[in-house]
Design a protein around this motif. Structure first.
Motif, PDB file in Angstrom:
ATOM      1  N   THR A   1      57.484   6.383  43.527  1.00  0.00           N
ATOM      2  CA  THR A   1      58.015   5.679  42.637  1.00  0.00           C
ATOM      3  C   THR A   1      57.801   4.017  43.537  1.00  0.00           C
ATOM      4  O   THR A   1      57.635   3.787  44.240  1.00  0.00           O
ATOM      5  CB  THR A   1      59.451   5.782  43.761  1.00  0.00           C
ATOM      6  N   VAL A   2      57.455   3.544  42.716  1.00  0.00           N
ATOM      7  CA  VAL A   2      57.701   1.642  42.661  1.00  0.00           C
ATOM      8  C   VAL A   2      58.414   0.808  42.459  1.00  0.00           C
ATOM      9  O   VAL A   2      59.282   0.704  41.067  1.00  0.00           O
ATOM     10  CB  VAL A   2      56.291   1.019  42.341  1.00  0.00           C
ATOM     11  N   ALA A   3      59.178   0.363  43.311  1.00  0.00           N
ATOM     12  CA  ALA A   3      60.231  -1.043  42.894  1.00  0.00           C
ATOM     13  C   ALA A   3      59.685  -2.220  42.850  1.00  0.00           C
ATOM     14  O   ALA A   3      58.634  -2.514  42.428  1.00  0.00           O
ATOM     15  CB  ALA A   3      60.696  -1.163  44.794  1.00  0.00           C
ATOM     16  N   SER A   4      60.710  -2.867  41.564  1.00  0.00           N
ATOM     17  CA  SER A   4      60.608  -3.641  41.216  1.00  0.00           C
ATOM     18  C   SER A   4      60.068  -4.980  41.636  1.00  0.00           C
ATOM     19  O   SER A   4      60.643  -5.032  43.169  1.00  0.00           O
ATOM     20  CB  SER A   4      61.442  -3.713  40.381  1.00  0.00           C
TER      21      SER A   4
ATOM     22  N   GLY B   1      62.056  -6.253  45.776  1.00  0.00           N
ATOM     23  CA  GLY B   1      60.932  -6.059  47.251  1.00  0.00           C
ATOM     24  C   GLY B   1      59.327  -5.239  47.224  1.00  0.00           C
ATOM     25  O   GLY B   1      58.647  -5.264  47.825  1.00  0.00           O
ATOM     26  N   GLY B   2      59.105  -4.970  45.492  1.00  0.00           N
ATOM     27  CA  GLY B   2      58.188  -4.287  45.706  1.00  0.00           C
ATOM     28  C   GLY B   2      57.777  -3.376  46.351  1.00  0.00           C
ATOM     29  O   GLY B   2      58.225  -2.965  47.268  1.00  0.00           O
ATOM     30  N   GLY B   3      56.875  -2.547  46.562  1.00  0.00           N
ATOM     31  CA  GLY B   3      56.506  -1.242  47.011  1.00  0.00           C
ATOM     32  C   GLY B   3      56.880   0.067  46.527  1.00  0.00           C
ATOM     33  O   GLY B   3      57.436   0.263  46.270  1.00  0.00           O
ATOM     34  N   VAL B   4      56.110   1.253  47.729  1.00  0.00           N
ATOM     35  CA  VAL B   4      56.643   2.217  47.279  1.00  0.00           C
ATOM     36  C   VAL B   4      57.533   2.464  48.139  1.00  0.00           C
ATOM     37  O   VAL B   4      58.260   2.215  49.228  1.00  0.00           O
ATOM     38  CB  VAL B   4      55.353   3.155  47.696  1.00  0.00           C
ATOM     39  N   ILE B   5      59.101   2.765  46.898  1.00  0.00           N
ATOM     40  CA  ILE B   5      59.985   3.633  47.975  1.00  0.00           C
ATOM     41  C   ILE B   5      59.952   4.822  48.521  1.00  0.00           C
ATOM     42  O   ILE B   5      60.830   4.885  49.346  1.00  0.00           O
ATOM     43  CB  ILE B   5      60.895   3.425  46.558  1.00  0.00           C
ATOM     44  N   ARG B   6      59.226   5.428  47.451  1.00  0.00           N
ATOM     45  CA  ARG B   6      59.427   7.316  47.581  1.00  0.00           C
ATOM     46  C   ARG B   6      58.873   8.012  47.320  1.00  0.00           C
ATOM     47  O   ARG B   6      57.204   7.490  46.424  1.00  0.00           O
ATOM     48  CB  ARG B   6      60.411   7.792  46.710  1.00  0.00           C
ATOM     49  N   ARG B   7      57.467   8.835  48.211  1.00  0.00           N
ATOM     50  CA  ARG B   7      56.681   9.610  47.293  1.00  0.00           C
ATOM     51  C   ARG B   7      57.065  11.051  47.997  1.00  0.00           C
ATOM     52  O   ARG B   7      57.542  11.148  48.703  1.00  0.00           O
ATOM     53  CB  ARG B   7      55.668   8.961  48.608  1.00  0.00           C
ATOM     54  N   ILE B   8      56.727  11.911  46.610  1.00  0.00           N
ATOM     55  CA  ILE B   8      56.590  13.111  46.457  1.00  0.00           C
ATOM     56  C   ILE B   8      55.274  13.784  46.273  1.00  0.00           C
ATOM     57  O   ILE B   8      54.490  13.459  45.560  1.00  0.00           O
ATOM     58  CB  ILE B   8      57.215  13.460  45.517  1.00  0.00           C
TER      59      ILE B   8
END
Length: 74
Positions: free
Chosen positions: A9-12, A16-23
């Motif tokens: 899940t990538v933030a806007s 702040g951008g970047g990956v929020i969560r990885r599954i």
């Protein structure tokens, strides 16, 4: 053949951008991983979600290549 996919899940940019969560998902087909990614996307886009505003959800295969993505701009 079972493969491991990463759903990220990538933030806007505003959040702040970047990956929020990885599954990590172990499955025998990309279609099943896509179903899971679409579910993650719909849950993250809900107004009551506790995550920052998301921009996209993407799937990476075991080698790290993006094989599917869905964006809020789609």
């Amino acid at each position: 053949m079972i493969e491991v996919y990463r759903i990220e899940t990538v933030a806007s940019e505003e959040a702040g951008g970047g990956v929020i969560r990885r599954i990590m998902v172990r499955t025998d087909s990309l279609d099943k991983a896509k179903e899971r990614a679409l579910k993650v996307f719909s849950l993250a886009c809900r107004p009551q979600s506790r995550d920052p505003e998301i921009q996209a959800v993407r799937i990476l295969n075991g080698a790290g290549y993006e094989v599917f993505s869905i964006s809020t701009q789609d």
